[in-house]
Design a protein around this motif. Structure first.
Motif, PDB file in Angstrom:
ATOM      1  N   THR A   2     -91.666  41.964  27.370  1.00  0.00           N
ATOM      2  CA  THR A   2     -92.795  42.755  26.740  1.00  0.00           C
ATOM      3  C   THR A   2     -93.738  41.709  26.799  1.00  0.00           C
ATOM      4  O   THR A   2     -94.135  40.940  25.910  1.00  0.00           O
ATOM      5  N   ASP A   3     -94.844  41.892  27.895  1.00  0.00           N
ATOM      6  CA  ASP A   3     -95.676  40.877  28.114  1.00  0.00           C
ATOM      7  C   ASP A   3     -97.157  41.308  27.870  1.00  0.00           C
ATOM      8  O   ASP A   3     -98.270  40.526  27.895  1.00  0.00           O
ATOM      9  N   ILE A   4     -97.236  42.684  27.280  1.00  0.00           N
ATOM     10  CA  ILE A   4     -98.481  43.350  27.023  1.00  0.00           C
ATOM     11  C   ILE A   4     -97.903  44.589  25.928  1.00  0.00           C
ATOM     12  O   ILE A   4     -97.375  45.134  26.083  1.00  0.00           O
ATOM     13  N   ASP A   5     -98.856  44.546  24.961  1.00  0.00           N
ATOM     14  CA  ASP A   5     -98.749  45.284  23.769  1.00  0.00           C
ATOM     15  C   ASP A   5     -99.891  45.219  22.908  1.00  0.00           C
ATOM     16  O   ASP A   5    -100.508  44.032  23.145  1.00  0.00           O
ATOM     17  N   LEU A  23    -102.566  38.299  29.119  1.00  0.00           N
ATOM     18  CA  LEU A  23    -101.272  37.804  30.092  1.00  0.00           C
ATOM     19  C   LEU A  23    -101.090  36.185  30.064  1.00  0.00           C
ATOM     20  O   LEU A  23    -100.012  35.836  30.045  1.00  0.00           O
ATOM     21  N   ARG A  50     -91.300  42.283  33.940  1.00  0.00           N
ATOM     22  CA  ARG A  50     -92.301  42.272  32.705  1.00  0.00           C
ATOM     23  C   ARG A  50     -93.058  43.733  32.580  1.00  0.00           C
ATOM     24  O   ARG A  50     -93.098  44.243  33.810  1.00  0.00           O
ATOM     25  N   SER A  52     -96.059  44.491  32.098  1.00  0.00           N
ATOM     26  CA  SER A  52     -97.312  44.432  33.057  1.00  0.00           C
ATOM     27  C   SER A  52     -97.032  44.653  34.417  1.00  0.00           C
ATOM     28  O   SER A  52     -97.986  45.362  35.154  1.00  0.00           O
ATOM     29  N   GLU A  53     -95.752  44.434  34.892  1.00  0.00           N
ATOM     30  CA  GLU A  53     -95.451  44.939  36.372  1.00  0.00           C
ATOM     31  C   GLU A  53     -95.124  46.327  36.680  1.00  0.00           C
ATOM     32  O   GLU A  53     -95.412  46.722  37.665  1.00  0.00           O
ATOM     33  N   VAL A  55     -96.776  48.920  34.610  1.00  0.00           N
ATOM     34  CA  VAL A  55     -97.913  49.887  33.928  1.00  0.00           C
ATOM     35  C   VAL A  55     -98.485  50.861  34.858  1.00  0.00           C
ATOM     36  O   VAL A  55     -98.286  52.141  34.422  1.00  0.00           O
TER      37      VAL A  55
END
Length: 119
Positions: A2-5, A23, A50, A52-53, A55
């Motif tokens: 989880t690289d974006i929240d 990021l 990830r 982000s890949e 979204v």
């Protein structure tokens, strides 16, 4: 990974450097995580994905589908899954949120859905 929240975005915005790319912050934490795992002699996975890949390709279209099916509600800070609507329209009981803390703390995790309009 989880690289974006919300937490990463908030941490990046309030970083000492006066705002950091979310990021970039996530990658830095990920590198620290892998170093820790290496020091513990943990095997690395063969594939790392990830959030982000996915979204634009998967997550946004999925949320749009939930919205078009009437399974969501919006608040000032986002779009949320509407448990009552899902159960009513599908006749399926969901365990969604079952692991969330009970009663008093639950409001911190799930904003209240809009009032029932009688339908």
């Amino acid at each position: 990974i989880t690289d974006i929240d919300d937490k990463i975005i908030l941490a990046a915005a309030s970083s000492c450097e006066g705002g950091e790319d979310p990021l970039s912050l996530a990658r830095r934490y990920e590198e620290e995580f892998w170093k820790d795992m290496d020091e513990l002699n943990c095997l690395r996975p063969h594939i790392v994905t990830r959030v982000s890949e996915y979204v634009e390709s998967d997550i946004v279209p999925y949320i749009e589908k939930l919205c078009s099916n009437g399974f969501t509600y919006e608040t000032d800070d986002g779009v949320y899954f509407h448990i009552r609507e899902y159960e009513a329209k599908t006749n399926k009981f969901t365990k969604y949120g079952k692991l969330a803390p009970s009663s008093a703390a639950t409001a911190d995790f799930f904003p209240p859905p809009p009032p029932d309009d009688g339908n």
